[in-house]
Design an enzyme around this catalytic site. Structure first.
Site, short mmCIF file in Angstrom:
data_model
loop_
_atom_site.label_atom_id
_atom_site.label_comp_id
_atom_site.label_asym_id
_atom_site.label_seq_id
_atom_site.Cartn_x
_atom_site.Cartn_y
_atom_site.Cartn_z
CG MET A 1 -1.91 0.95 1.33
SD MET A 1 -3.45 0.72 2.34
CE MET A 1 -2.53 0.64 3.98
CG LEU A 2 4.38 3.53 2.35
CD1 LEU A 2 4.17 5.04 2.26
CD2 LEU A 2 5.22 3.53 3.55
CG ASP A 26 12.72 -13.30 2.09
OD1 ASP A 26 12.77 -12.55 3.05
OD2 ASP A 26 12.29 -14.44 2.32
CE1 TYR A 113 2.94 -4.76 12.03
CE2 TYR A 113 1.88 -3.10 13.55
CZ TYR A 113 2.63 -3.48 12.42
OH TYR A 113 2.61 -2.59 11.37
N1 LIG Z 1 -1.23 -0.57 7.51
C1 LIG Z 1 -1.16 0.26 8.52
O1 LIG Z 1 -2.28 0.60 8.97
C2 LIG Z 1 -0.04 0.47 9.28
C3 LIG Z 1 0.01 1.22 10.57
C4 LIG Z 1 1.40 1.44 11.31
C5 LIG Z 1 2.56 1.14 10.52
N2 LIG Z 1 2.57 0.36 9.26
C6 LIG Z 1 3.77 0.38 8.61
O2 LIG Z 1 3.79 0.92 7.44
C7 LIG Z 1 4.60 0.11 6.33
C8 LIG Z 1 3.95 -0.24 5.28
O3 LIG Z 1 2.67 -0.86 5.76
P1 LIG Z 1 1.51 -1.29 4.15
O4 LIG Z 1 0.18 -1.16 4.90
O5 LIG Z 1 1.88 -0.39 3.21
O6 LIG Z 1 2.10 -2.74 4.26
P2 LIG Z 1 1.45 -3.74 3.18
O7 LIG Z 1 0.49 -3.22 2.14
O8 LIG Z 1 0.95 -4.87 3.78
O9 LIG Z 1 2.75 -4.24 2.42
C9 LIG Z 1 3.97 -4.88 2.94
C10 LIG Z 1 4.54 -5.54 1.76
O10 LIG Z 1 5.84 -6.12 2.47
C11 LIG Z 1 6.02 -7.38 1.49
N3 LIG Z 1 6.77 -8.44 2.47
C12 LIG Z 1 6.49 -9.02 3.46
N4 LIG Z 1 7.32 -9.91 3.78
C13 LIG Z 1 8.29 -9.45 2.96
C14 LIG Z 1 9.61 -10.28 2.95
N5 LIG Z 1 10.10 -11.24 3.79
N6 LIG Z 1 10.73 -9.63 1.77
C15 LIG Z 1 10.16 -8.68 1.10
N7 LIG Z 1 8.82 -8.18 1.00
C16 LIG Z 1 7.88 -8.80 2.05
C17 LIG Z 1 4.48 -8.01 1.29
O11 LIG Z 1 4.50 -8.86 0.09
P3 LIG Z 1 3.23 -9.86 0.15
O12 LIG Z 1 2.41 -9.06 -0.37
O13 LIG Z 1 3.79 -10.69 -0.79
O14 LIG Z 1 3.22 -10.51 1.52
C18 LIG Z 1 3.95 -6.46 0.98
O15 LIG Z 1 4.01 -6.27 -0.42
C19 LIG Z 1 4.87 -1.13 7.52
O16 LIG Z 1 6.21 -0.93 7.74
C20 LIG Z 1 4.10 -1.43 8.33
O17 LIG Z 1 4.39 -1.87 9.65
C21 LIG Z 1 1.19 0.26 8.68
#
Ligand SMILES: NC(=O)c1ccc[n+]([C@@H]2O[C@H](COP(=O)([O-])OP(=O)(O)OC[C@H]3O[C@@H](n4cnc5c(N)ncnc54)[C@H](OP(=O)(O)O)[C@@H]3O)[C@@H](O)[C@H]2O)c1
Length: 271
Positions: A1-2, A26, A113
């Site tokens: 998403m980000l 990875d 988490y």
């Molecule tokens: N979403 C929220 O509300 C929220 C709130 C607070 C903080 N955050 C932080 O903001 C950041 C971005 O979040 P987001 O919501 O954009 O995340 P997201 O949409 O869940 O995307 C995370 C990505 O990481 C990939 N990934 C997972 N394991 C991996 C690995 N071992 N090697 C390489 N890629 C890997 C996933 O691939 P797959 O799709 O193949 O699994 C996915 O594309 C993260 O650090 C998250 O912790 C998010």
């Protein structure tokens, strides 16, 4: 998403960008990470284990992605003289505060988490002196599943919904977070921890009503409920409001009020 919003903005700026995903690299593979980081000035880690409830029963796997991965990225960034941007979360805090958390408030995660993400922060601080840790919260965006899309779909299907009103936080558009990350990098912000959330605060119930209104439905069909009536595997912080003093101190504007930003975001997010 980000990641997708960040890439779109970087390409629009004309920056030279290398884009990777899990199929290519990875982040728990040390050799792959080192090779990928070499030759870059800035590395932004948007990868994470973000399945908060699943992390309760898969903490070791979540730790690998949220702590070991950032450690390897930080080590490689230090080796190759790159700056590392690590994205972290409000879940590193306990959620019992009554005033916005400053950047240096003690971590007290209540979920698996949160524990894995705070470990990621410390690994980055330990391995990469040249880093930016940007904590965000309550993200929504055009790419992938997020709260507004789920709420709009469920209300359209069911005609109404109960949403918790005893958890407050800062709904934050991934487009704004991507823009903030770029502004921090361009400003050569001092290494440290910053809060990348919208200003103001809302409960999930208030945010859901704003979503339903933006989707052209009656917001009054969204009724308030309590966390006690909506138990989930991982505990949620009741107060997840992050302060922005570190940004203000270096002259980088925090993201504007969540309601104003939702008004700007809603059509692209809800489609
Ligand atoms: N979403 C929220 O509300 C929220 C709130 C607070 C903080 N955050 C932080 O903001 C950041 C971005 O979040 P987001 O919501 O954009 O995340 P997201 O949409 O869940 O995307 C995370 C990505 O990481 C990939 N990934 C997972 N394991 C991996 C690995 N071992 N090697 C390489 N890629 C890997 C996933 O691939 P797959 O799709 O193949 O699994 C996915 O594309 C993260 O650090 C998250 O912790 C998010």
């Amino acid at each position: 998403m980000l990641g997708q919003d960040l890439v779109e903005q970087l390409l629009a700026r004309g920056d030279e960008v290398t884009i990777t995903d899990r199929d290519e690299i990875d982040i728990t593979d040390a050799d792959a990470v080192d090779a990928a980081v070499a030759g870059h000035d800035v590395v932004v880690n948007c990868a994470a284990w973000t399945a908060v409830d699943d992390a309760e029963t898969h903490e070791a796997a979540a730790f690998a992605v949220n702590a070991v991965g950032p450690q390897l990225l930080a080590r490689a960034a230090h080796t190759h003289h790159a700056r590392l941007v690590q994205v972290s979360t409000d879940y590193i805090f306990g959620g019992a505060a009554t005033a916005p958390y400053p950047e240096d408030a003690p971590a007290a995660p209540r979920s698996a988490y949160g524990r894995t993400k705070v470990a990621g922060e410390w690994a980055v601080r330990a391995e990469a002196p040249d880093h930016l840790i940007v904590r965000t919260a309550w993200l929504y965006g055009a790419h992938g599943a997020s709260f507004p899309k789920t709420i709009a779909r469920l209300v359209a299907e069911r005609g109404g919904l109960d949403v918790v009103d005893d958890q407050v936080g800062q709904p934050t558009w991934t487009w704004d977070l991507a823009d903030l990350i770029i502004r921090l990098v361009v400003a050569h912000a001092p290494s440290g921890t910053y809060h990348g959330t919208s200003s103001g605060l809302a409960s999930w119930h208030t945010f859901a009503q704003a979503v339903v209104a933006a989707a052209g439905m009656d917001p009054q069909v969204v009724k308030p409920t309590t966390s006690a009536a909506f138990v989930r595997p991982a505990p949620r912080p009741s107060y997840s409001v992050l302060g922005h003093d570190a940004l203000s101190a270096i002259g980088v504007a925090p993201i504007d009020d969540w309601a104003q930003r939702w008004a700007a975001a809603s059509s692209s997010v809800l489609g």
